[in-house]
Structure formats: structure tokens, C-alpha cells
Write a protein that holds these residues in place. Structure first.
Motif, short mmCIF file in Angstrom:
data_model
loop_
_atom_site.label_atom_id
_atom_site.label_comp_id
_atom_site.label_asym_id
_atom_site.label_seq_id
_atom_site.Cartn_x
_atom_site.Cartn_y
_atom_site.Cartn_z
N LEU A 20 4.03 -16.43 110.24
CA LEU A 20 3.02 -17.26 109.60
C LEU A 20 2.97 -16.99 108.10
CD1 LEU A 20 -0.51 -17.84 111.11
CD2 LEU A 20 -0.20 -17.57 108.66
N ALA A 21 3.00 -15.71 107.74
CA ALA A 21 2.98 -15.36 106.31
C ALA A 21 4.20 -15.92 105.59
CB ALA A 21 2.94 -13.84 106.16
N ALA A 22 5.36 -15.84 106.23
CA ALA A 22 6.58 -16.38 105.63
C ALA A 22 6.49 -17.90 105.48
CB ALA A 22 7.79 -16.00 106.48
N PHE A 23 5.90 -18.55 106.48
CA PHE A 23 5.76 -20.01 106.45
C PHE A 23 4.83 -20.43 105.31
CE2 PHE A 23 3.83 -24.03 107.76
CZ PHE A 23 4.95 -24.77 108.13
N ASP A 49 -5.79 -15.17 112.44
CA ASP A 49 -4.59 -14.64 111.78
C ASP A 49 -4.71 -14.77 110.26
OD1 ASP A 49 -3.56 -14.12 114.26
OD2 ASP A 49 -2.09 -15.75 114.25
N LEU A 50 -5.17 -15.92 109.79
CA LEU A 50 -5.30 -16.13 108.35
C LEU A 50 -6.35 -15.20 107.75
CD1 LEU A 50 -5.11 -20.02 107.97
CD2 LEU A 50 -3.32 -18.34 107.48
N ASP A 51 -7.44 -14.98 108.46
CA ASP A 51 -8.46 -14.07 107.97
C ASP A 51 -7.90 -12.66 107.79
OD1 ASP A 51 -10.35 -16.07 107.91
OD2 ASP A 51 -11.27 -15.54 109.83
N GLN A 52 -7.09 -12.22 108.76
CA GLN A 52 -6.50 -10.89 108.66
C GLN A 52 -5.49 -10.83 107.52
OE1 GLN A 52 -5.22 -9.02 112.28
NE2 GLN A 52 -3.82 -7.62 111.23
N LEU A 53 -4.65 -11.85 107.40
CA LEU A 53 -3.66 -11.88 106.32
C LEU A 53 -4.34 -11.93 104.96
CD1 LEU A 53 -1.01 -14.27 107.89
CD2 LEU A 53 -0.77 -11.81 107.51
N ASP A 54 -5.47 -12.62 104.88
CA ASP A 54 -6.23 -12.65 103.63
C ASP A 54 -6.74 -11.26 103.28
OD1 ASP A 54 -7.91 -14.50 101.62
OD2 ASP A 54 -9.24 -12.95 102.43
N ARG A 55 -7.28 -10.55 104.28
CA ARG A 55 -7.77 -9.19 104.03
C ARG A 55 -6.65 -8.27 103.58
NH1 ARG A 55 -10.79 -10.38 108.77
NH2 ARG A 55 -9.27 -9.30 110.07
N GLU A 56 -5.45 -8.51 104.07
CA GLU A 56 -4.30 -7.69 103.71
C GLU A 56 -3.67 -8.13 102.40
OE1 GLU A 56 -1.79 -8.13 107.11
OE2 GLU A 56 -3.04 -6.90 108.41
N GLY A 57 -4.17 -9.22 101.80
CA GLY A 57 -3.65 -9.69 100.53
C GLY A 57 -2.35 -10.46 100.62
N VAL A 58 -1.97 -10.87 101.84
CA VAL A 58 -0.70 -11.58 102.03
C VAL A 58 -0.84 -13.06 101.70
CG1 VAL A 58 1.11 -12.16 103.70
CG2 VAL A 58 0.01 -9.90 103.76
N VAL A 59 -1.96 -13.66 102.11
CA VAL A 59 -2.26 -15.05 101.78
C VAL A 59 -3.66 -15.12 101.20
CG1 VAL A 59 -0.81 -15.88 103.68
CG2 VAL A 59 -3.29 -15.69 104.01
N ILE A 60 -4.01 -16.27 100.66
CA ILE A 60 -5.35 -16.49 100.12
C ILE A 60 -6.01 -17.56 100.96
CG2 ILE A 60 -6.72 -17.18 98.12
CD1 ILE A 60 -4.27 -16.25 96.43
N ARG A 61 -7.08 -17.19 101.61
CA ARG A 61 -7.79 -18.12 102.51
C ARG A 61 -8.51 -19.18 101.69
NH1 ARG A 61 -8.90 -20.73 106.57
NH2 ARG A 61 -9.86 -19.89 108.46
N THR A 62 -8.41 -20.42 102.08
CA THR A 62 -9.13 -21.51 101.44
C THR A 62 -9.89 -22.28 102.51
OG1 THR A 62 -7.27 -23.04 101.66
CG2 THR A 62 -7.39 -21.73 99.63
N HIS A 63 -10.72 -23.21 102.08
CA HIS A 63 -11.45 -24.05 103.03
C HIS A 63 -10.46 -24.91 103.79
CE1 HIS A 63 -14.72 -26.33 104.74
NE2 HIS A 63 -14.14 -27.45 104.35
N GLY A 64 -10.30 -24.65 105.09
CA GLY A 64 -9.41 -25.46 105.91
C GLY A 64 -7.97 -25.03 105.94
#
Length: 268
Positions: A20-23, A49-64
Motif C-alpha cells: 500500500l505504501a509503495a502504491f 492501514d493509512l492511519d498507521q502509515l501516517d503515524r509512521e510517517g510513510v504517507v500523509i493522511r488526508t480527508h478521504g
């Protein structure tokens, strides 16, 4: 049953999250629905998954959905995305910048998430006169910090929640321009390299440059991810500022260029 699809759905969560992070990094910007369909899992699973990746700094969570946290992606990110990036660094920079401002000073502040952090850091200041193109500052700054607060008019850029246009005030509509000056301009920029300070939008660059020209002193605010980059529009050469406030040492080349330009480097 499609064997590859079955295997994909049985994949361990850790493996899915890596994919997911790679995608997200490859796509730059994605929605929760798109990810759920692509990976064959529920929307709630993707959100977790996105919430966890955001906490890890891998992705940035946005609305939607989410955007990639990788450097170089989406150079002109929306404000809600940039507010989630380098937050600790910006807070440190803001605190250091606030230390340059005396009570009763007249300051100009441009748009940006670092300058929003600065507005919050001024809560213990008093009797400031502030002129800005940042439409969020009136809501962020403590009312006790300022005596007068002015917002420059002009075209509104919704992506930055700021105005662009000339740095001018008139006493009456259509009347003569009032000459305005300030003690200190605090300018957040998108990039810093040996040639100077730059940003991605021409109108923003023009306003920032004019703020600098009307200031007795100028402090550039830039976190260390901005170093060694050059964006579309130059704001000023290196010697156009008196201070560069950042969170980490720049490269040797940039540091040497700053010293030659007589810019005081402040590491927050």
C-alpha cells in the motif's frame, strides 16, 4: 476462483501495508475507495492501514485518502496536507523566529504552514502590528498579541488560503497608496539553494519579494527538507535576508554560500 486474487487477499497485513505504501508513493495521491478496490479489502481496513502509515510517517493522511510523504511529490500541496508535514520542525523554527520579535514591533508575515506556527508562537507577545497575506493568521494568533492586524487584499489562492497581489494599502478605495514599512519580514519559502530563496508560484514570489523590500530586516523560515532545491520563481538572492531559521544544518555548499552572503544561520 482466481488463485492470484485469493493469494492477494490472504496476504499478511504487514505485506499489504508495504504494498500500500509503495502504491501511494507511485500514485502520489489516492482515495480510500480506490485503495480498497485495488487491494480487495474493506474501506475500514484501508483506513486503519493509512492511519498507521501516517503515524509512521510513510504517507500523509488526508480527508478521504492519502498522499505520498516522499520528497518531490505534489510540489504545490494543499494546506491541509502541508499542515501534517514536518510539524515538530516547524514548531521549533517558529519558536526561534518569535525570539527575534520585540513587543511593539511592526512585522510582515507571508502565507505558509511555518508562519501559521509562528502566529501561535507569538501568544506571549504584546502590541504587535502585523500585516500578512495569510488568511488563516487572524484565527490562529492570540488577540492579546497584536495591536493592529492587517490582511493584504488581492486574488485568493484556495490551495494556500492566502492572497496574492501587490503589497499595498490605501486610505480610501481608489485613493493614493500608503507607504508602508516594517521592522521585520518573516518569510516562509519553498526552497533554498546557493542561488537564493524560491517558491512554486509567481504571484506568491512577487508578494514575498515586496515584503522583503519593505522590511528593515528579513528572516527566512525554511525546514531542512527545503535545502538544495530550486523552485519556479525566485523570491530573493541569499543576501536578500538577514537570517535563515531552520531545524538542521544545511549542506556545506549552502552553508558556505550563506556565510558569504552574510546571512546569520539560526538552527532551532
Amino acid at each position: 476462483m482466481d488463485t492470484s486474487s485469493s493469494t492477494h487477499r490472504r496476504r499478511l497485513p504487514a505485506g499489504r501495508k508495504a504494498d500500500l505504501a509503495a502504491f501511494v508513493e507511485q500514485a502520489g495521491q489516492v482515495t480510500v475507495g480506490d485503495l480498497a478496490e485495488h487491494f480487495g479489502v474493506s474501506i475500514d481496513t484501508i483506513r486503519r492501514d493509512l492511519d498507521q502509515l501516517d503515524r509512521e510517517g510513510v504517507v500523509i493522511r488526508t480527508h478521504g485518502g492519502a498522499v505520498s510523504a516522499a520528497n518531490g511529490q505534489l510540489k504545490d500541496r494543499a494546506l491541509d496536507v502541508r499542515l501534517r508535514m514536518q510539524t515538530e520542525e516547524k514548531e521549533r523554527i517558529a519558536k526561534a523566529a518569535a525570539g527575534l520579535i520585540d513587543d511593539g514591533a511592526v512585522i510582515m508575515v507571508n502565507a505558509g504552514t511555518t508562519t501559521l506556527a509562528l502566529a501561535r508562537a507569538l501568544r506571549n507577545h504584546r502590541d504587535l502590528t502585523i500585516a500578512t497575506n495569510n488568511l488563516r493568521i487572524p484565527a490562529e494568533i492570540a488577540p492579546s498579541a497584536f495591536r493592529d492586524l492587517y490582511v493584504f487584499g488581492g486574488a485568493v489562492r484556495s490551495i494556500t488560503q492566502a492572497t496574492t497581489g501587490p503589497v499595498t494599502f490605501t486610505m480610501t478605495p481608489g485613493g493614493p497608496e500608503v507607504d508602508i514599512r516594517c521592522d521585520l519580514a518573516l518569510i516562509a519559502v519553498g526552497a533554498v539553494d546557493e542561488s537564493g530563496y524560491s517558491t512554486s508560484n509567481l504571484g506568491d514570489a512577487a508578494m514575498m519579494s515586496e515584503m522583503i523590500q519593505r522590511a528593515e530586516r528579513t528572516a527566512i523560515l525554511a525546514d531542512s527538507t527545503k535545502f538544495g532545491r530550486r523552485l519556479f520563481a525566485q523570491v530573493a538572492p541569499l543576501d536578500g535576508a538577514d537570517y535563515l531559521i531552520t531545524d538542521a544544518e544545511p549542506s556545506a555548499d549552502v552553508k558556505a554560500a550563506l556565510a558569504q552572503a552574510d546571512v546569520e544561520l539560526v538552527i532551532a
